[in-house]
Design an enzyme around this catalytic site. Structure first.
Site, mmCIF file in Angstrom:
data_model
loop_
_atom_site.group_PDB
_atom_site.id
_atom_site.type_symbol
_atom_site.label_atom_id
_atom_site.label_comp_id
_atom_site.label_asym_id
_atom_site.label_seq_id
_atom_site.Cartn_x
_atom_site.Cartn_y
_atom_site.Cartn_z
ATOM 1 N N LYS A 54 -25.595 -3.456 26.098
ATOM 2 C CA LYS A 54 -26.429 -3.076 27.245
ATOM 3 C C LYS A 54 -26.900 -1.624 27.103
ATOM 4 C CE LYS A 54 -24.285 -6.374 30.424
ATOM 5 N NZ LYS A 54 -23.321 -6.634 31.511
ATOM 6 N N GLN A 98 -18.945 -3.452 35.018
ATOM 7 C CA GLN A 98 -18.740 -4.628 34.167
ATOM 8 C C GLN A 98 -17.566 -5.466 34.676
ATOM 9 O OE1 GLN A 98 -20.776 -5.571 31.746
ATOM 10 N NE2 GLN A 98 -19.588 -7.284 30.987
ATOM 11 N N ASP A 124 -27.118 -5.842 39.362
ATOM 12 C CA ASP A 124 -26.484 -7.137 39.122
ATOM 13 C C ASP A 124 -26.862 -8.154 40.201
ATOM 14 O OD1 ASP A 124 -24.922 -7.580 36.846
ATOM 15 O OD2 ASP A 124 -23.360 -6.228 37.565
HETATM 16 N N1 GUN Z 1 -19.629 -9.751 32.894
HETATM 17 C C1 GUN Z 1 -20.246 -10.789 32.281
HETATM 18 N N2 GUN Z 1 -21.533 -10.884 32.681
HETATM 19 C C2 GUN Z 1 -21.736 -9.882 33.572
HETATM 20 C C3 GUN Z 1 -22.878 -9.455 34.328
HETATM 21 O O1 GUN Z 1 -23.974 -10.034 34.281
HETATM 22 N N3 GUN Z 1 -22.671 -8.367 35.133
HETATM 23 C C4 GUN Z 1 -21.469 -7.727 35.215
HETATM 24 N N4 GUN Z 1 -21.375 -6.688 36.043
HETATM 25 N N5 GUN Z 1 -20.402 -8.109 34.527
HETATM 26 C C5 GUN Z 1 -20.539 -9.173 33.710
#
Ligand code: GUN
Length: 311
Positions: A54, A98, A124
């Site tokens: 990311k 995350q 998110d």
């Molecule tokens: N863990 C796995 N996918 C995601 C996501 O799309 N957002 C977040 N914050 N954590 C994740």
């Protein structure tokens, strides 16, 4: 006949190519790039890889990125303090904590943390205010993975309006927002889960089948209507040889990768589905790249919204 590949890597590249110039335009106008703060707590290896990807993509797109890394021993109060600092920051338009959080933080930690993120920085799309907007089909920030699935279907010419869509999985992060997005696009939507009676039979009615349960190769050909579009959201790291041997034949590429690395990423959809489906998203190279592309898009949208709101 083999299913058409729903190429997430190509679609994600197309989205990034659109986001790049828009980020440059925002930066020129605002005098600063859109900013994304990512919080990573603990040392889950998969989360570390996701976060690294990311950060790399966001940096490549011209976003400002800041990683707040916290030890697995961090307390919920410490994490909430970091979120609060990012909430107040003028240079951060998006905040992503995350998931999953360390188990020691407690069952309710994730909910408390997502609730604490300012809704207009919630890239998110998991804050209850944004989920409420999504229910009413007026959301600006939508959970990245399901939003990416819609982009994948649209840009691969899979017709959603009027289709029977079945979503396997009812998580807050994928299953529920996925079902709502498909509904808003005029699909007739069913959500399936662990207590669904005759799961294969229900799934076999789908023109669009989205699997988001995290069970390697669970969706076999009996789940699939011939010609259906199948989207595989699963990403399980598998090191169990028996599972790999059940899914991939001895001379296949995936087996080769497994022998070399000792583990491989496997989706929820069994590879044999490719012989039945009309279109299928691969793992890797399907939904994964889109999740990141949509994060960039959401961060840009959050920056534009805040700038438009004078903030
Ligand atoms: N863990 C796995 N996918 C995601 C996501 O799309 N957002 C977040 N914050 N954590 C994740």
């Amino acid at each position: 006949m083999a299913a058409r590949v729903l190429d997430g890597t190509a679609v994600a590249a197309a989205i990034r190519a659109e986001v790049g110039p828009a980020v440059a335009a925002f930066t020129a106008r605002a005098g600063r790039p859109p900013g994304l703060g990512i919080v990573l707590v603990g040392d889950d290896p998969a989360s570390a890889i996701y976060v690294r990807n990311k950060l790399k993509s966001a940096g490549d797109a011209g976003l400002r990125t800041d990683l707040e890394q916290m030890p697995a021993t961090a307390t919920l109060a410490e994490l909430l303090a970091v979120v609060e600092r990012l909430n107040r920051s003028d240079v951060h338009d998006g905040i992503l904590v995350q998931s999953p959080l360390p188990v020691a933080m407690g069952d309710d930690a994730e909910r408390q943390v997502f609730d604490a993120i300012r809704p207009d920085k919630d890239v998110d799309g998991l804050h209850p205010i944004n989920v409420g907007y999504l229910v009413q089909n007026r959301a600006s920030l939508v959970s990245c993975t399901p939003a990416g699935v819609i982009e994948l279907l649209d840009r691969s010419d899979v017709k959603i309006a009027g289709a029977r869509a079945v979503v396997i999985g009812r998580s807050n992060i994928v299953g529920k927002p996925m079902a709502l997005l498909l509904l808003h696009r005029h699909a007739t939507v069913t959500i399936c889960h662990s207590r669904t009676v005759d799961l294969p039979g229900v799934c076999a009615e789908a023109d669009i089948l989205v699997a988001a349960i995290g069970r390697p190769g669970f969706v076999t050909p009996v789940f699939v209507k011939p010609g259906a579009a199948v989207v595989d959201v699963g990403t399980s790291q598998v090191s169990d040889r028996a599972v790999v041997e059940r899914l991939f034949p001895p001379e296949s590429k995936r087996r080769e990768v497994f022998e070399r690395r000792g583990s491989i990423v496997v989706g929820d959809v069994h590879p044999d589905v490719a012989a039945i489906a009309g279109a299928l998203s691969p793992v890797p190279g399907g939904v994964g790249p889109l999740t990141i592309a949509m994060l960039l898009k959401n961060t840009l949208a959050a920056a534009q919204l805040r700038a438009g709101a004078g903030g």
